[in-house]
Design a protein around this motif. Structure first.
Motif, PDB file in Angstrom:
ATOM      1  N   HIS A   8     -17.629  11.528  -3.963  1.00 12.40           N
ATOM      2  CA  HIS A   8     -17.067  12.035  -2.720  1.00 12.40           C
ATOM      3  C   HIS A   8     -16.930  13.549  -2.840  1.00 12.40           C
ATOM      4  O   HIS A   8     -16.071  14.037  -3.564  1.00 12.40           O
ATOM      5  CB  HIS A   8     -15.687  11.412  -2.457  1.00 12.40           C
ATOM      6  CG  HIS A   8     -15.744   9.927  -2.320  1.00 12.40           C
ATOM      7  ND1 HIS A   8     -15.895   9.315  -1.107  1.00 12.40           N
ATOM      8  CD2 HIS A   8     -15.688   8.944  -3.250  1.00 12.40           C
ATOM      9  CE1 HIS A   8     -15.922   8.006  -1.287  1.00 12.40           C
ATOM     10  NE2 HIS A   8     -15.803   7.759  -2.575  1.00 12.40           N
ATOM     11  N   HIS A   9     -17.792  14.278  -2.154  1.00 13.45           N
ATOM     12  CA  HIS A   9     -17.722  15.732  -2.134  1.00 13.45           C
ATOM     13  C   HIS A   9     -16.776  16.106  -0.997  1.00 13.45           C
ATOM     14  O   HIS A   9     -17.108  15.971   0.173  1.00 13.45           O
ATOM     15  CB  HIS A   9     -19.112  16.334  -1.922  1.00 13.45           C
ATOM     16  CG  HIS A   9     -20.028  16.065  -3.066  1.00 13.45           C
ATOM     17  ND1 HIS A   9     -20.159  16.938  -4.108  1.00 13.45           N
ATOM     18  CD2 HIS A   9     -20.817  15.003  -3.346  1.00 13.45           C
ATOM     19  CE1 HIS A   9     -21.005  16.438  -4.984  1.00 13.45           C
ATOM     20  NE2 HIS A   9     -21.420  15.267  -4.551  1.00 13.45           N
ATOM     21  N   ARG A  10     -15.584  16.540  -1.363  1.00 20.54           N
ATOM     22  CA  ARG A  10     -14.545  16.835  -0.373  1.00 20.54           C
ATOM     23  C   ARG A  10     -14.599  18.316  -0.005  1.00 20.54           C
ATOM     24  O   ARG A  10     -14.686  19.172  -0.881  1.00 20.54           O
ATOM     25  CB  ARG A  10     -13.177  16.477  -0.940  1.00 20.54           C
ATOM     26  CG  ARG A  10     -13.052  15.047  -1.458  1.00 20.54           C
ATOM     27  CD  ARG A  10     -13.253  13.976  -0.400  1.00 20.54           C
ATOM     28  NE  ARG A  10     -12.362  14.064   0.709  1.00 20.54           N
ATOM     29  CZ  ARG A  10     -11.166  13.482   0.775  1.00 20.54           C
ATOM     30  NH1 ARG A  10     -10.720  12.755  -0.205  1.00 20.54           N
ATOM     31  NH2 ARG A  10     -10.433  13.619   1.852  1.00 20.54           N
ATOM     32  N   GLN A  17     -15.654  23.649  -0.804  1.00 16.96           N
ATOM     33  CA  GLN A  17     -15.518  22.380  -1.510  1.00 16.96           C
ATOM     34  C   GLN A  17     -14.707  22.607  -2.789  1.00 16.96           C
ATOM     35  O   GLN A  17     -15.244  22.958  -3.819  1.00 16.96           O
ATOM     36  CB  GLN A  17     -16.901  21.838  -1.854  1.00 16.96           C
ATOM     37  CG  GLN A  17     -16.873  20.502  -2.512  1.00 16.96           C
ATOM     38  CD  GLN A  17     -18.265  19.985  -2.796  1.00 16.96           C
ATOM     39  OE1 GLN A  17     -19.249  20.387  -2.212  1.00 16.96           O
ATOM     40  NE2 GLN A  17     -18.345  19.067  -3.726  1.00 16.96           N
ATOM     41  N   GLU A  31      -4.753  17.043   3.053  1.00 12.90           N
ATOM     42  CA  GLU A  31      -5.515  15.782   3.104  1.00 12.90           C
ATOM     43  C   GLU A  31      -6.159  15.589   4.481  1.00 12.90           C
ATOM     44  O   GLU A  31      -7.329  15.220   4.570  1.00 12.90           O
ATOM     45  CB  GLU A  31      -4.606  14.602   2.767  1.00 12.90           C
ATOM     46  CG  GLU A  31      -5.281  13.247   2.895  1.00 12.90           C
ATOM     47  CD  GLU A  31      -6.363  12.990   1.860  1.00 12.90           C
ATOM     48  OE1 GLU A  31      -7.391  12.393   2.221  1.00 12.90           O
ATOM     49  OE2 GLU A  31      -6.188  13.390   0.697  1.00 12.90           O
ATOM     50  N   TRP A  55     -14.402  17.383  -6.084  1.00 13.76           N
ATOM     51  CA  TRP A  55     -15.099  16.159  -5.740  1.00 13.76           C
ATOM     52  C   TRP A  55     -14.657  15.085  -6.719  1.00 13.76           C
ATOM     53  O   TRP A  55     -14.101  15.370  -7.764  1.00 13.76           O
ATOM     54  CB  TRP A  55     -16.612  16.329  -5.704  1.00 13.76           C
ATOM     55  CG  TRP A  55     -17.309  16.892  -6.902  1.00 13.76           C
ATOM     56  CD1 TRP A  55     -18.043  16.199  -7.818  1.00 13.76           C
ATOM     57  CD2 TRP A  55     -17.398  18.256  -7.297  1.00 13.76           C
ATOM     58  NE1 TRP A  55     -18.568  17.046  -8.760  1.00 13.76           N
ATOM     59  CE2 TRP A  55     -18.176  18.327  -8.465  1.00 13.76           C
ATOM     60  CE3 TRP A  55     -16.873  19.452  -6.785  1.00 13.76           C
ATOM     61  CZ2 TRP A  55     -18.457  19.517  -9.128  1.00 13.76           C
ATOM     62  CZ3 TRP A  55     -17.152  20.642  -7.454  1.00 13.76           C
ATOM     63  CH2 TRP A  55     -17.936  20.660  -8.601  1.00 13.76           C
ATOM     64  N   LEU A 111      -9.413  17.608   5.070  1.00 11.18           N
ATOM     65  CA  LEU A 111     -10.574  17.376   4.208  1.00 11.18           C
ATOM     66  C   LEU A 111     -11.584  16.444   4.864  1.00 11.18           C
ATOM     67  O   LEU A 111     -11.212  15.446   5.478  1.00 11.18           O
ATOM     68  CB  LEU A 111     -10.133  16.747   2.887  1.00 11.18           C
ATOM     69  CG  LEU A 111      -9.513  17.690   1.873  1.00 11.18           C
ATOM     70  CD1 LEU A 111      -8.887  16.889   0.733  1.00 11.18           C
ATOM     71  CD2 LEU A 111     -10.548  18.668   1.335  1.00 11.18           C
ATOM     72  N   SER A 112     -12.841  16.786   4.732  1.00 13.68           N
ATOM     73  CA  SER A 112     -13.926  15.888   5.115  1.00 13.68           C
ATOM     74  C   SER A 112     -14.581  15.400   3.832  1.00 13.68           C
ATOM     75  O   SER A 112     -14.417  15.982   2.764  1.00 13.68           O
ATOM     76  CB  SER A 112     -14.959  16.611   5.978  1.00 13.68           C
ATOM     77  OG  SER A 112     -14.494  16.711   7.295  1.00 13.68           O
ATOM     78  N   ASP A 113     -15.337  14.329   3.960  1.00 14.40           N
ATOM     79  CA  ASP A 113     -15.962  13.695   2.811  1.00 14.40           C
ATOM     80  C   ASP A 113     -17.467  13.640   3.033  1.00 14.40           C
ATOM     81  O   ASP A 113     -17.928  13.177   4.078  1.00 14.40           O
ATOM     82  CB  ASP A 113     -15.392  12.285   2.659  1.00 14.40           C
ATOM     83  CG  ASP A 113     -15.911  11.560   1.436  1.00 14.40           C
ATOM     84  OD1 ASP A 113     -16.107  12.208   0.395  1.00 14.40           O
ATOM     85  OD2 ASP A 113     -16.109  10.343   1.518  1.00 14.40           O
TER      86      ASP A 113
END
Length: 134
Positions: free
Chosen positions: A69-71, A79, A55, A82, A58-60
């Motif tokens: 939200h493309h994580r 990726q 967690e 999302w 992860l960037s958003d």
């Protein structure tokens, strides 16, 4: 048939598991983000997705309506999933990047059904004219 799958980003810092019915179909889209990173997704309900690790790594990324939200992993850039809210279906969703599922063979991937979406033209009910490159 719903099965439990494990998945991860390339470096393994982000790991997840999800209960997925791959036989129900997968999707590819020609919208700007999906076509640039060649996303291949399978949609699951939020309660079928569990983030196991990463967690904090992860960037958003959000764009357009900022409803999705493309994580992505800050280390390797992959990726793995999302999530957002589907106005059309009036429910939240998670989409798993099929390419990030661990221990799925090339043969299994080759036999998955794929539905194509014309996200570039916001015409989600029809496939794009050309899909071979997706």
């Amino acid at each position: 048939m719903i099965r439990n799958y494990q998945g991860s980003c390339h470096c393994g810092k982000v790991r997840f598991e999800a209960d997925i019915d791959l036989d129900a179909g997968t999707g590819k889209c020609n919208c700007s983000i999906c076509s640039k990173v060649r996303l291949w997704g399978v949609v699951v309900r939020p309660n079928a997705f569990r983030l196991l690790a990463g967690e904090a790594n992860l960037s958003d990324y959000q764009y357009g309506s900022s409803k999705t939200h493309h994580r992505f992993c800050q280390t390797c850039g992959v990726q793995p999933f999302w999530h957002g809210y589907s106005v059309e279906k009036d429910r939240p969703f998670y989409t798993i990047n099929v390419a990030c599922l661990d221990h799925v063979t090339d043969e299994e991937l080759a036999h998955l059904s794929v539905c194509y979406y014309d996200g570039r033209n916001n015409n989600w009910q029809s496939p794009p004219t050309v899909t071979r490159h997706l």
